[in-house]
Design a protein around this motif. Structure first.
Motif, short mmCIF file in Angstrom:
data_model
loop_
_atom_site.label_atom_id
_atom_site.label_comp_id
_atom_site.label_asym_id
_atom_site.label_seq_id
_atom_site.Cartn_x
_atom_site.Cartn_y
_atom_site.Cartn_z
N ASP A 232 0.84 -1.19 0.00
CA ASP A 232 0.00 0.00 0.00
C ASP A 232 0.89 1.25 0.00
OD1 ASP A 232 -2.25 1.56 0.16
OD2 ASP A 232 -2.75 1.05 2.24
N ILE A 233 0.57 2.19 -0.88
CA ILE A 233 1.29 3.47 -0.89
C ILE A 233 0.27 4.60 -0.85
CG2 ILE A 233 3.24 2.50 -2.18
CD1 ILE A 233 2.17 4.10 -4.64
N SER A 237 -1.99 14.87 -4.37
CA SER A 237 -1.39 15.85 -5.30
C SER A 237 -0.91 17.09 -4.58
CB SER A 237 -2.42 16.29 -6.34
OG SER A 237 -3.21 15.24 -6.75
N ASP A 301 -8.40 13.38 5.17
CA ASP A 301 -8.27 11.94 5.37
C ASP A 301 -8.27 11.64 6.86
OD1 ASP A 301 -8.07 10.97 2.73
OD2 ASP A 301 -6.02 11.74 2.61
N ARG A 325 -12.82 9.73 4.64
CA ARG A 325 -12.49 11.16 4.58
C ARG A 325 -13.57 11.94 5.27
NH1 ARG A 325 -9.01 13.21 0.96
NH2 ARG A 325 -10.34 14.99 0.61
O1 DLL Z 1 -4.06 9.65 -5.44
C1 DLL Z 1 -1.72 10.30 -5.43
C2 DLL Z 1 -1.31 8.87 -5.52
C3 DLL Z 1 -1.05 8.31 -6.76
C4 DLL Z 1 -1.18 8.10 -4.38
C5 DLL Z 1 -0.64 7.01 -6.86
C6 DLL Z 1 -0.77 6.79 -4.46
C7 DLL Z 1 -0.51 6.23 -5.71
P1 DLL Z 1 -4.97 12.51 -5.45
O2 DLL Z 1 -5.60 12.14 -6.72
O3 DLL Z 1 -4.75 13.93 -5.14
O4 DLL Z 1 -3.54 11.86 -5.34
O5 DLL Z 1 -5.83 11.82 -4.30
C8 DLL Z 1 -5.40 11.89 -2.97
O6 DLL Z 1 -6.50 9.80 -2.45
O7 DLL Z 1 -6.22 12.33 0.06
C9 DLL Z 1 -6.67 9.92 -0.10
O8 DLL Z 1 -8.00 10.27 0.23
C10 DLL Z 1 -6.68 8.99 -1.30
N1 DLL Z 1 -5.56 8.02 -1.19
C11 DLL Z 1 -4.36 8.08 -1.76
N2 DLL Z 1 -3.63 6.97 -1.45
C12 DLL Z 1 -4.41 6.20 -0.65
C13 DLL Z 1 -4.26 4.95 0.01
C14 DLL Z 1 -3.22 10.53 -5.40
N3 DLL Z 1 -3.15 4.23 -0.11
C15 DLL Z 1 -6.39 11.18 -2.07
N4 DLL Z 1 -5.29 4.52 0.78
C16 DLL Z 1 -5.92 11.13 -0.63
C17 DLL Z 1 -6.43 5.23 0.91
C18 DLL Z 1 -5.64 6.89 -0.47
N5 DLL Z 1 -6.64 6.40 0.30
#
Ligand code: DLL
Length: 436
Positions: A232-233, A237, A301, A325
């Motif tokens: 999990d990562i 943005s 979050d 969230r």
């Molecule tokens: O989702 C960045 C990203 C890209 C993370 C690839 C990991 C891998 P945004 O589109 O801005 O950026 O969405 C961010 O997604 O505030 C969380 O609510 C949710 N989120 C991201 N990673 C996780 C996770 C990317 N591992 C928003 N578990 C964040 C749960 C996650 N929620």
């Protein structure tokens, strides 16, 4: 355990705090000089950068919000002139207008380092072939993973998301050993791999999944279908993209790279800082970013921090999987409902009878909320046995009522009938807009 930068990743906490302090002062000063929104908020609180002496003063600083990115759209929060910005990314805002973030070359180098560090922590090496099936483009996933994998010296397949049959053929033909994408898409690919019967032709060993919430049960299913170890990562943005935090091989929470990001948990109502171990809203402060520094950014979050030392030897604090969230919380008939609660019930009740694909549909008829949940049956369970299906529907309905305090209409739907996502799954359809 494998480290990209052991000196940083295992730095004694006292030294880490000192480094954070130096970096915070620099970030506050640069933001105060160059970002009008931050300067105004500091002035409202009667503060200047001279009032901030170290990381312990973080709680004195004003918060920042997603709304700021809309109000100063597109570049109004940047702290450097546009000639120094080498890349922009964007993500969807809550009201339709995109939010825009920017990076200097130094920011991109830092991003690559954070993602490379993360991949190394999961056991990825320069010998790996990394299929990046996160979307490329304005979304940070594709380019973020690409930069980190390249920095590590791995071979990158920059395939982006979509075109699933081709995606799987490429995985087979090019001998991909690492797959990076959203967990929903990994699940979808797993189903396709099963359907095509090509699992034994895959060389995958590590899955790097994130960008949306996913459960342990989903992890187990992905691992089984694709024959890999799934990690999990986390990232967002506004703070960086992927590379803010990730699991290590211990898989006991995600380490936040604290030399670049200070993290707090606050009570979303009172805004009071909460101790590690108490759930609340995650708040990040960037410590090294140049183009788009964020100070006390409220992520929305909900999460818990774990300050206990990790067996892996890294000293950086860990965060749990975000548990919903504050802003995707649904209020249905006056009751707060998190999609993650529904997922929890579905996983508990179902065994192998349903798939992890479900959709929540909320509407308002005659001033009353309707609450429907479509749950997809697995192929194993799907049959003409109406009685068995009704029994399962009833069981899920009862468990949901016990968990949520309100009842939902549960509909078992045919296998593969819920539209698959190539990015983040759309779990909630809220048709109440304008009706409340
Ligand atoms: O989702 C960045 C990203 C890209 C993370 C690839 C990991 C891998 P945004 O589109 O801005 O950026 O969405 C961010 O997604 O505030 C969380 O609510 C949710 N989120 C991201 N990673 C996780 C996770 C990317 N591992 C928003 N578990 C964040 C749960 C996650 N929620």
């Amino acid at each position: 355990m494998s480290f990209l930068n052991e000196t940083m990743e295992c730095m004694p906490r006292e030294e880490l705090k000192k480094l954070q302090s130096e970096r915070l002062l620099d970030t506050v000063r640069r933001s105060y000089e160059n970002v009008e929104c931050f300067r105004n908020r500091m002035k409202e609180l009667g503060l200047t950068p001279d009032d901030i002496h170290g990381i312990e003063d973080l709680p004195k600083l004003p918060f920042s919000y997603k709304k700021d990115l809309r109000d100063y759209y597109p570049y109004g929060l940047f702290a450097v002139p546009m000639k120094d910005v080498v890349r922009v990314h964007a993500s969807s805002g809550t009201t339709g207008k995109r939010i825009v973030v920017g990076y200097t070359q130094k920011d991109i180098d830092m991003w690559d380092e954070c993602v490379a560090r993360m991949l190394a922590a999961l056991g990825v090496t320069s010998g790996d072939i990394v299929q990046v099936a996160f979307g490329y483009g304005l979304f940070t996933g594709g380019f973020g993973l690409h930069g980190g994998a390249a920095k590590l010296g791995a071979t990158v397949i920059p395939i982006s998301s979509g075109n699933t049959a081709n995606q799987i053929q490429t995985m087979v033909d090019f001998g991909a050993t690492v797959l990076c994408c959203t967990p929903s898409y990994a699940m979808y690919m797993g189903e396709e791999v099963e359907r095509l019967g090509v699992k034994d032709q895959l060389k995958l060993r590590i899955g790097v999944f994130g960008a949306e919430p996913w459960s342990e049960n989903m992890r187990a299913q992905i691992e089984e279908k694709l024959g890999l170890k799934a990690y999990d990562i986390y990232g967002l943005s506004e703070v960086l993209g992927p590379g803010v935090s990730c699991e290590c091989m211990e898989q006991a929470g995600m380490h936040v790279w604290e030399d670049h990001f200070a993290v707090e948990i606050i009570d979303p109502e009172t805004e009071e800082v909460l101790p590690a171990g108490t759930p609340g809203e995650l708040v990040f402060t960037s410590l090294t970013k140049e183009a788009f520094p964020v100070i006390r950014y409220r992520t929305r979050d909900i999460c818990v921090l774990n300050a206990e030392p990790c067996k892996c030897g890294r000293t950086h604090i860990r965060m749990a999987k975000p548990d919903g969230r504050t802003d995707d919380m649904l209020i249905i008939r006056g009751v707060n409902v998190f999609p993650s609660q529904i997922e929890e019930v579905l996983l508990k009740v179902s065994g192998d009878r349903i798939t992890p694909n479900y959709q929540i549909v909320v509407d308002r008829v005659n001033n009353v909320d309707t609450f429907d949940i479509n749950v997809e049956m697995s192929e194993v369970f799907f049959s003409d046995n109406i009685k068995e299906m009704e029994k399962l529907e009833k069981n899920i309905t009862e468990q949901l009522r016990a968990m949520l305090g309100i009842s939902a209409k549960v509909h078992l739907v045919n296998p593969k009938s819920i539209v698959r996502s190539e990015g983040k799954a759309k779990r909630v359809i809220d048709n109440r807009k304008g009706k409340i």
